[in-house]
Design a protein around this motif. Structure first.
Motif, short mmCIF file in Angstrom:
data_model
loop_
_atom_site.label_atom_id
_atom_site.label_comp_id
_atom_site.label_asym_id
_atom_site.label_seq_id
_atom_site.Cartn_x
_atom_site.Cartn_y
_atom_site.Cartn_z
N ASP A 307 48.60 39.13 41.56
CA ASP A 307 49.40 40.40 41.45
C ASP A 307 49.09 41.13 42.93
N GLY A 309 50.60 43.17 44.79
CA GLY A 309 50.59 44.87 44.89
C GLY A 309 49.26 45.51 44.37
N LYS A 310 48.76 45.05 43.42
CA LYS A 310 47.72 45.57 42.71
C LYS A 310 46.24 44.66 43.12
#
Length: 405
Positions: A307, A309-310
């Protein structure tokens, strides 16, 4: 079956010989007709093992554990003779025959973003006061007008462990992980892929402590694996910390801009594991070949998706219409429905107890079984006629361009 090479006797000081890429022969045959598909190949994995620090801890408390590199190949990749296991054919989009891998070269070092990196042979005599000769490396692009050129001279006192190219065509950057902290990595810019446009290597130290290191000492991060994606580098430290490395806007250096919050390690118990990084369908995948007792036997396989973004690794229960191939020195992700291979499967050749390919089937509750290399990709054999006409060749190239994810 893949052709076998006789290994030289290490007792006589001779080096072993290894074929690259270590993939099923049907898959290699397709790549030989469409050499641009090599951009989808990832580098070989890194094997790690767990180590306890019980002597430094209170016996009543649970001893912290940390990771160390494990040489699972008997012969280190940097001491193994390299032989190309693929012959490229002339495509209709280019009108001159392919050149073979040029001399001088000696050892295979790595593969990234469609480029092979190998160590060259330096025949220059030592200058006065020089303790060791300068080391040269070549970068080889099997496709394109300029098939190879030399990289800037490398400092022989610095380890050359893992080369990786950022996935940015206009301003490509090659970063080399050293496996140490001083320097942690070095990089040079490959603008235009030409001799005059290559800059010298720039070395950079890592002064950020590894948050997942269990030692009482302040240990800075040592990077052992990385992948280039959208102009950035996503690197894993020896202890499993994810770091994002990208060009600094205010300077010409690379900068660590973010760290992942969780450790990149298998979710199940293991004694050894081998990790691979590969790009698939615009995503970064992390694959673990897990060994619970013996490094020679793979007991489980796990696949994680990043992921971005995270900066979290999310475990995948199924991989869908993909087939992953994990060799001893490379890996690749393909679209199963367009090739004819079984989807939702991971093929690997790292079980050293028995030679050949093994398959981990997600659909069959994660069962592991041996398989024949000749029967993995039967559709490729039907598509690639040994004596195709021009029309068949055009159809084959169109098919090959859609095969890899």
């Amino acid at each position: 079956m893949a052709p076998k090479l006789k290994k030289k006797n290490s007792n006589n000081g001779e080096k072993a010989t290894e074929l690259w890429p270590d993939l099923p022969q049907q898959l290699i045959k397709m790549i030989s007709w469409q050499s641009t598909l090599m951009q989808n190949i990832g580098d070989g994995g890194v094997t790690k093992s767990w180590r306890s620090l019980s002597k430094q801890c209170n016996q009543t408390s649970k001893p912290p554990i940390w990771l160390q590199l494990h040489d699972d190949r008997g012969n280190n990749v940097h001491d193994t003779n390299f032989k190309m296991n693929i012959k490229f054919h002339r495509g209709e989009w280019i009108w001159y025959p392919r050149r073979r891998w040029p001399e001088p070269w000696e050892y295979y070092e790595g593969f990234s973003d469609g480029a092979i990196v190998a160590k060259g042979v330096c025949s220059r005599k030592l200058a006065e006061g020089e303790s060791s000769p300068t080391v040269y490396y070549q970068i080889y692009y099997p496709y394109g007008c300029k098939s190879f050129y030399s990289l800037p001279p490398w400092d022989p006192m610095v380890p050359f462990r893992h080369p990786v190219v950022s996935s940015c065509s206009e301003k490509s950057v090659m970063m080399v992980l050293t496996g140490i902290t001083h320097p942690a990595f070095a990089f040079c810019r490959l603008r235009g892929r030409g001799y005059r446009e290559i800059y010298a290597w720039t070395k950079q130290d890592c002064t950020i402590p590894d948050p997942h290191c269990s030692s009482e000492k302040q240990n800075f991060m040592r990077f052992t694996n990385a992948i280039g994606y959208q102009g950035k580098f996503f690197a894993l430290s020896l202890q499993g910390t994810l770091a994002v490395i990208e060009p600094d806007v205010d300077s010409s250096d690379l900068k660590i801009t973010a760290l992942g919050p969780k450790r990149a390690v298998p979710s199940v118990q293991s004694r050894y594991f081998k990790e691979y990084l590969v790009e698939s369908n615009g995503e970064i995948l992390l694959i673990f070949l897990i060994s619970r007792k013996s490094v020679n036997i793979v007991d489980d396989v796990e696949v994680f998706q990043l992921d971005i973004g995270k900066l979290l690794w999310v475990k995948m229960e199924r991989i869908g219409d993909r087939t992953l191939f994990l060799g001893t020195n490379c890996c690749i992700s393909i679209c199963a429905s367009k090739v004819g291979s079984k989807s939702d499967c991971v093929y690997f050749s790292n079980n050293k107890s028995v030679q050949g390919w093994w398959v981990y089937d997600f659909e069959a509750a994660g069962s592991i079984s041996s398989c024949s290399s000749d029967g993995i990709l039967l559709q490729i054999c039907r598509v690639l006629d040994p004596n195709p006409t021009n029309s068949k060749r055009r159809n084959r190239n169109r098919l090959a361009s859609r095969v890899f994810s």
